[in-house]
Design an enzyme around this catalytic site. Structure first.
Site, PDB file in Angstrom:
ATOM      1  N   LYS A 103       0.820  -1.213   0.000  1.00 14.15           N
ATOM      2  CA  LYS A 103       0.000   0.000   0.000  1.00 14.15           C
ATOM      3  C   LYS A 103       0.852   1.261   0.000  1.00 14.15           C
ATOM      4  O   LYS A 103       0.378   2.332  -0.392  1.00 14.15           O
ATOM      5  CB  LYS A 103      -0.924   0.012   1.229  1.00 14.15           C
ATOM      6  N   ASP A 119      -9.893   0.491   2.380  1.00 17.65           N
ATOM      7  CA  ASP A 119      -9.678  -0.945   2.199  1.00 17.65           C
ATOM      8  C   ASP A 119     -10.794  -1.547   1.348  1.00 17.65           C
ATOM      9  O   ASP A 119     -11.922  -1.022   1.302  1.00 17.65           O
ATOM     10  CB  ASP A 119      -9.653  -1.657   3.559  1.00 17.65           C
ATOM     11  N   ASP A 121     -12.538  -4.091   1.971  1.00 17.63           N
ATOM     12  CA  ASP A 121     -13.661  -4.609   2.764  1.00 17.63           C
ATOM     13  C   ASP A 121     -14.417  -3.477   3.455  1.00 17.63           C
ATOM     14  O   ASP A 121     -15.037  -3.673   4.502  1.00 17.63           O
ATOM     15  CB  ASP A 121     -13.190  -5.645   3.785  1.00 17.63           C
TER      16      ASP A 121
END
Length: 335
Positions: A103, A119, A121
């Site tokens: 990242k 993210d 999720d």
């Protein structure tokens, strides 16, 4: 005393001007089903009427069909190379955390002035474009919770201390030293891409021993002097619902982070601990409602042959350009 965090974030009211470019960005690795999360995120941002594109930083192992799904959803797909920490014997809290150091590559995306990382999720249920207007020069993110078993290695967990309710258990400075600095969850943050920062991040990660929470610990260490907490409505870590319900007004939450064990909507069975809660099942349903809504699929503009349609298309392109949502990709030469 508890850290001062305004429950209602106040930011200047203005739009991006002067060629300023903004975007959301997420990260995807591997051949698994996490692509569903990113597709859901793209559709969630569209439902929330965000003005800005979603950039997906993908590792080379992300298959072409997954990349096509993302492009078909209007995402800007950018391939990055992996970043690995120094070799060590650290057992990460989750085995897959090691790849998350990659990242750090998103600081190289200097074609954008400011970005919001999310993210895969995570789902966005309300517009958060105003976060781009937060003052520059700071790193904005939501404070994490130390109460789950994944924190059992930490002194915070062992003495029952959590920064979400710091007055409940007094930090024993005489025994453990100064209270730890505020610690954020790295699933969502507002930052400014910068090549100098990017190169320094990559140099620093080579010499800092990895820790259990991988890049999250690293980013907390690196940005601790400029970190500014923002309210938990911008990154609801699900454990907050059973650990600190007094801090959460669920109907006000804008961003939900499905990071608890068993909480990924596309894998949800309801069998894991706390996953049988009605609020959790409701949030999983809300994610699926967005994912399955075909009206939220990205729609390309079809070029017509009439002058009127061409004018309309040009106006549409200009509007996208002003919002920083249009990406130009050079086509290969036919020569």
């Amino acid at each position: 005393m508890a850290p001062e965090i305004n429950t209602k974030l106040t930011v200047p009211v203005h739009s991006a001007t002067g060629g300023e470019k903004r975007a959301y960005v997420t990260f995807l690795a591997g051949t698994g089903d996490y692509v569903k999360g990113v597709v859901g995120l793209a559709k969630g941002l569209r439902k929330a009427k965000s003005k800005y594109p979603l950039v997906v930083a993908v590792l080379p192992d992300v298959p072409e069909d997954h990349r096509k799904q993302l492009v078909d959803q209007g995402c800007v797909v950018k391939e990055i190379e992996p970043v690995y920490p120094p070799e060590n014997q650290t057992e990460f809290a989750m085995a897959y955390y090691v790849i998350n150091y990659s990242k750090l590559r998103i600081w190289e995306f200097v074609e954008y002035n400011k970005m919001i990382y999310l993210d895969g999720d995570i789902q966005v249920f309300d517009n958060i474009d105003h976060l781009f207007d937060l003052p520059n020069g700071q790193f904005y993110a939501v404070m994490d919770c130390f109460c789950e078993k994944t924190w059992s290695h930490s002194p915070q967990y062992k003495i029952g201390y959590c920064q979400q309710c710091p007055d409940k258990v007094t930090w024993p400075e005489a025994k453990l030293g100064p209270k730890p600095p505020l610690y954020f969850n790295a699933g969502m943050f507002v930052y400014e891409p910068n090549l100098s920062t990017y190169h320094n991040l990559l140099e620093t990660v080579k010499i800092v021993p990895p820790t259990l929470f991988a890049e999250q610990d690293f980013l907390n260490m690196y940005f601790k002097d400029i970190y500014k907490p923002i309210p938990p409505v911008y990154n609801l870590v699900l454990a907050m619902l059973w650990r600190h319900p007094e801090n959460i007004e669920l109907d006000q939450v804008k961003v939900v982070h499905y990071c608890a064990a068993g909480a990924k909507p596309w894998r949800f069975t309801g069998e894991e601990e706390n996953m049988d809660r009605e609020d959790i099942k409701m949030l999983v349903k809300k994610w699926w409602d967005i994912y399955n809504d075909e009206s939220l699929d990205y729609k390309n503009v079809v070029i017509g042959d009439s002058h009127k349609k061409q004018q309309t298309l040009q106006q549409f392109i200009e509007a996208l350009s002003e919002a920083g949502a249009l990406q130009y990709v050079k086509a290969p030469s036919a020569a």
